[in-house]
Write an enzyme that holds these catalytic residues in place. Structure first.
Site, PDB file in Angstrom:
ATOM      1  CG  ASP A   1      12.267  -1.548 -39.431  1.00 25.42           C
ATOM      2  OD1 ASP A   1      11.437  -2.399 -39.084  1.00 25.42           O
ATOM      3  OD2 ASP A   1      12.623  -0.605 -38.707  1.00 25.42           O
TER       4      ASP A   1
ATOM      5  CB  CYS B   1      35.644 -23.911 -23.359  1.00 24.30           C
ATOM      6  SG  CYS B   1      35.013 -24.658 -24.892  1.00 24.30           S
TER       7      CYS B   1
ATOM      8  CG  ASP C   1      15.760  -3.177 -38.520  1.00 24.11           C
ATOM      9  OD1 ASP C   1      14.884  -4.029 -38.680  1.00 24.11           O
ATOM     10  OD2 ASP C   1      15.533  -1.991 -38.225  1.00 24.11           O
TER      11      ASP C   1
ATOM     12  CB  CYS D   1      50.809   4.037 -64.293  1.00 27.54           C
ATOM     13  SG  CYS D   1      52.165   2.857 -64.138  1.00 27.54           S
TER      14      CYS D   1
ATOM     15  CG  ASP E   1      15.411   2.371 -36.951  1.00 29.14           C
ATOM     16  OD1 ASP E   1      14.797   1.308 -37.200  1.00 29.14           O
ATOM     17  OD2 ASP E   1      15.037   3.178 -36.097  1.00 29.14           O
TER      18      ASP E   1
ATOM     19  CB  CYS F   1      53.090   2.369 -59.824  1.00 29.23           C
ATOM     20  SG  CYS F   1      54.001   3.196 -61.137  1.00 29.23           S
TER      21      CYS F   1
ATOM     22  CB  CYS G   1      36.907 -23.241 -28.269  1.00 29.51           C
ATOM     23  SG  CYS G   1      35.181 -23.026 -27.807  1.00 29.51           S
TER      24      CYS G   1
END
Length: 806
Positions: A499, A16, A699, A82, A695, A85, A19
């Protein structure tokens, strides 16, 4: 920075005008930001920044609660050898005002860059190319060549063999006398010292100008830019030995008589040994990335599509969503789909780690890369290209391999100053030997040895090569690390919270017991299932499923009426049925059978849900329905206890049910009746060293808030996106594999870092001559080159042991 930069940022949180105003005010607080224009419709912010970088702008927006949406580009980079680098490449990228983060993977020769959306990938590649490391963007159409490690290894092998052929005569001429007394004098008598040295000079020049030119072409430009790296050390060391020897050969009067010695063999052997080390390193690095290449190679090149009902061989790239594909016995599934015809089994072990083939029938999903069993199947394509599960897995593994662990920060700080410090020590060594040593030749040899013995290569490889092998091994075991840093956090875990439903249990109720009075169990199940056949309640579905599993015929039910909380009534074969809980029967005036009620209450005490059946007003049967534990759950909890971890259950189910399940599994702390926000508080109370395994959608907050979140791969997409790691199968024992693997990876990283740092800490003083005053040896530059080359090979070889982790 004097030039101003324009930014055009997408800010998804703007909804809006209010915001937009808050975003403008947040940006206006930054000195140097002007021309701010925030559009609440397009959710974009345009601004001009003078001396302000994107990280500062991003921090201001995030603090205001409106984080910007940034873009990510991957670059393929050549020439990095290395840690110095990779550090230079990172600093060049993060030095741009429009880049927030750059993570460079030395092992994969790639970089992941987070930047403002308007930045062209070509501009980022140009930034890296301009500092001496040719780069190009990686796009879905220009994926990195999976044989790149093989090409690099072959090029280095050719360079090493050519260098070896040219170096051997020089080495034999100078060092043969150490193996065969009199050989050196015989050579001088045969050829003469002058011609012999000229021949060595020409051969050594061929080594340095040919196979060794890569060190000079990369090392000296980096040195001139004030950013020396490993190639600079090799170029300086071998070049100094060659130039000193050339002066002795062509203009000996310049050098004091006692120091008129040549070290052509040192210059040539240094290049040859380091090329050998890089060849072996490239071969080992190729094996380190084998897991991800193996995943990509799972997809076949062609598939049998059904066109107008006729089978036609087509390239997999031409398959589209909705196509029908015929799958022959033993054939690999080309892309993701859903079975439309046939019944059989598919081996999904390469993706899930599950050894037992999964049974497939119409409407069951199939995943690209898996192997069909002995039955022919037909499936409809549901995803292709980057949308397939295998492509997402590869992208997930690549992202984890490209990430940087917190332990890398210390390494980066050290390697940033390592090469300049080594060069300073080499100059100091030269000065000390000139002041206190026997002569110029010894001073040159000592300073060259210091340059050559130092090895930031091993430091730079120590962490990323272990991450690459470890995450690849995890993918083979069905454990996907979405974020590399999860490896380090998981290794420190002190407790694991689970869970219950769908994680430790199957996730759906099943019939676990039947007790009857006056009829058989099959009769009671048949009547109850007939009444429940039209019900959508999960308990009713479990009764119907049990009857179907036993092959019972289900007569049609009439006058079916379900009332929430009061059970279900129906007529089946002229009998009036009431199915419900104890309260439903008592409300209907039905007297419960004492024996049946007692059995039902005993089942409830074990976490089951009792359901009663009344026939024509008489209590005739009781059923126990429960969400059974997964077969692997108890063993998983026991294995975690063996690893010294405390196990917690956080369940939305009732405390009594959670308690019953938790006791059977041996869980230490059982908390039931939790809403998602309750789980979130519980995770925060458990501390940062807690792993949460879940799952479901509910969660997701806990998975995101936990020290490490592990999602069950059979769960929801929201849960998976919130997690740090994913178990491809529904088997919770994958948590044990993940923790064991993370601990093995961190042990491996610590071993590599110890070797890399201890090697330098021990040998640089020896190369400087610290042992000479005490009668010890002065380290030969050739031995230094061999040790330096082997140090990198050791680090990579040690990381490859993770391929056997279990």
């Amino acid at each position: 920075m004097t030039a101003s930069t324009e930014f055009d940022l997408t800010i998804p949180g703007i909804s809006c005008a209010s915001c937009a105003g808050r975003v403008e005010r947040a940006l206006a607080t930054l000195p140097g930001v002007s021309d701010i224009n925030v559009n609440p419709v397009t959710r974009r912010a345009h601004l001009r920044a003078d001396g302000v970088t994107l990280p500062q702008i991003g921090a201001a927006l995030a603090d205001a609660g409106y984080p910007a949406q940034l873009a990510t580009t991957r670059l393929q980079i050549e020439g990095m050898s290395c840690a110095s680098c990779s550090g230079r490449v990172e600093r060049a990228l993060t030095g741009r005002p429009d880049v927030t983060e750059a993570v460079v993977n030395l092992v994969a020769s790639s970089a992941s860059v987070t930047h403002a959306p308007g930045v062209a990938a070509g501009d980022l590649a140009r930034t890296v190319t301009e500092i001496g490391y040719p780069a190009h963007p990686i796009t879905p159409d220009t994926a990195p060549d999976m044989q790149g490690d093989g090409h690099e290894a072959r090029d280095l092998r050719r360079a090493f063999l050519l260098s070896l052929v040219l170096t051997l005569p020089v080495f034999i001429a100078e060092m043969g006398g150490h193996m065969l007394p009199g050989f050196h004098h015989w050579m001088i008598g045969l050829i003469g010292k002058g011609p012999l040295w000229v021949g060595e000079m020409l051969l050594t020049a061929a080594v340095l100008a040919g196979p060794g030119s890569r060190f000079f072409l990369t090392g000296f430009p980096a040195l001139l830019r004030g950013a020396p790296e490993m190639n600079s050390l090799v170029a300086l060391g071998s070049g100094a030995a060659f130039l000193f020897s050339t002066v002795v050969t062509l203009a000996p009067d310049i050098v004091p008589a006692p120091s008129r010695q040549v070290y052509f063999e040192a210059a040539a052997v240094i290049v040859t040994l380091i090329l050998m080390g890089r060849w072996m390193e490239a071969r080992a690095k190729g094996r380190a990335g084998q897991a991800i290449r193996s995943l990509i190679e799972l997809v076949p090149d062609h598939a049998t599509a059904l066109r107008d009902g006729q089978p036609v061989q087509v390239p997999v790239a031409e398959l589209r969503t909705g196509d029908l594909v015929h799958l022959a016995p033993g054939e690999r599934v080309a892309v993701d789909g859903v079975v439309t015809e046939g019944h059989g089994h598919i081996d999904e072990s390469m993706l899930t780690g599950e050894p037992i083939p999964a049974r497939k029938q119409p409407d069951d999903p199939v995943t690209g890369g898996t192997i069909n069993g002995s039955a022919a199947l037909t499936y409809r394509v549901t995803a292709t290209g980057a949308d397939t599960a295998l492509s997402r897995i590869v992208a997930m593994v690549e992202a984890a391999q490209s990430s940087k662990l917190p332990v890398q920060a210390l390494v980066d700080r050290i390697t940033r100053v390592f090469v300049p410090v080594v060069m300073a020590l080499a100059v100091l060594t030269l000065a000390l030997w000139l002041a206190f040593g026997p002569g110029l030749a010894e001073a040159v040899v000592a300073s060259v040895a210091v340059l050559i013995i130092a090895c930031p290569c091993a430091m730079g490889l120590a962490v990323p090569v272990s991450i690459m092998v470890g995450t690849g091994r995890g993918a083979e075991m069905g454990v996907l690390f979405r974020r590399g840093e999860a490896l380090q956090r998981l290794a420190r875990a002190q407790s694991v919270a689970f869970d219950k439903t769908g994680t430790l249990t199957i996730g759906r109720p099943q019939l676990t017991g039947i007790w009857t009075d006056g009829l058989s169990q099959d009769q009671a199940l048949r009547l109850a299932a007939s009444a429940e056949a039209r019900s959508e309640h999960p308990l009713g579905a479990a009764i119907v499923s049990a009857a179907q599993h036993q092959g019972l015929d289900l007569p049609a039910a009439e006058k079916v009426d379900a009332a929430a909380g009061r059970g279900l009534t129906a007529q089946v074969e002229g009998q009036s049925l009431l199915i419900g809980n104890r309260a439903a029967l008592e409300e209907a005036g039905i007297v419960l059978s004492a024996g049946l009620a007692e059995s039902a209450e005993a089942a409830a005490a074990q976490g089951a849900t009792p359901v009663h059946l009344a026939i024509d007003g008489r209590h005739a049967a009781s059923f126990a329905l429960a969400d059974p534990e997964r077969p692997e759950s108890a063993a998983t909890i026991a294995a975690l206890h063996d690893l010294g971890l405390r196990c917690v259950m956080l369940s939305g189910d009732t405390q009594a049910t959670a308690q019953a399940v938790g006791r059977r599994l041996g869980i230490d702390d059982i908390q039931g009746g939790l809403r998602p926000d309750d789980k979130l508080r519980a995770i925060r109370n458990l501390g940062d060293e807690t792993v949460f395994v879940g799952d479901g959608i509910n969660d997701a907050p806990a998975l995101a808030a936990a020290g490490t979140g592990i999602a069950i791969g059979t769960g929801t997409d929201i849960a998976i996106e919130s997690a740090d790691a994913v178990l491809m199968s529904g088997d919770p024992s994958g948590v044990v594999r993940a923790i064991r693997l993370s601990r093995a990876v961190m042990r491996n990283i610590h071993q590599n870092l110890f070797w890399a740092f201890a090697y330098n800490a021990a040998l640089i003083p020896v190369a400087m001559g610290a042992l000479v005053p005490f009668g010890g040896p002065q380290l030969s530059p050739m031995l230094g080159a061999a040790a330096m080359a082997l140090s990198s090979v050791f680090v990579v070889g040690n990381a490859l042991r993770l391929r056997r982790a279990h």
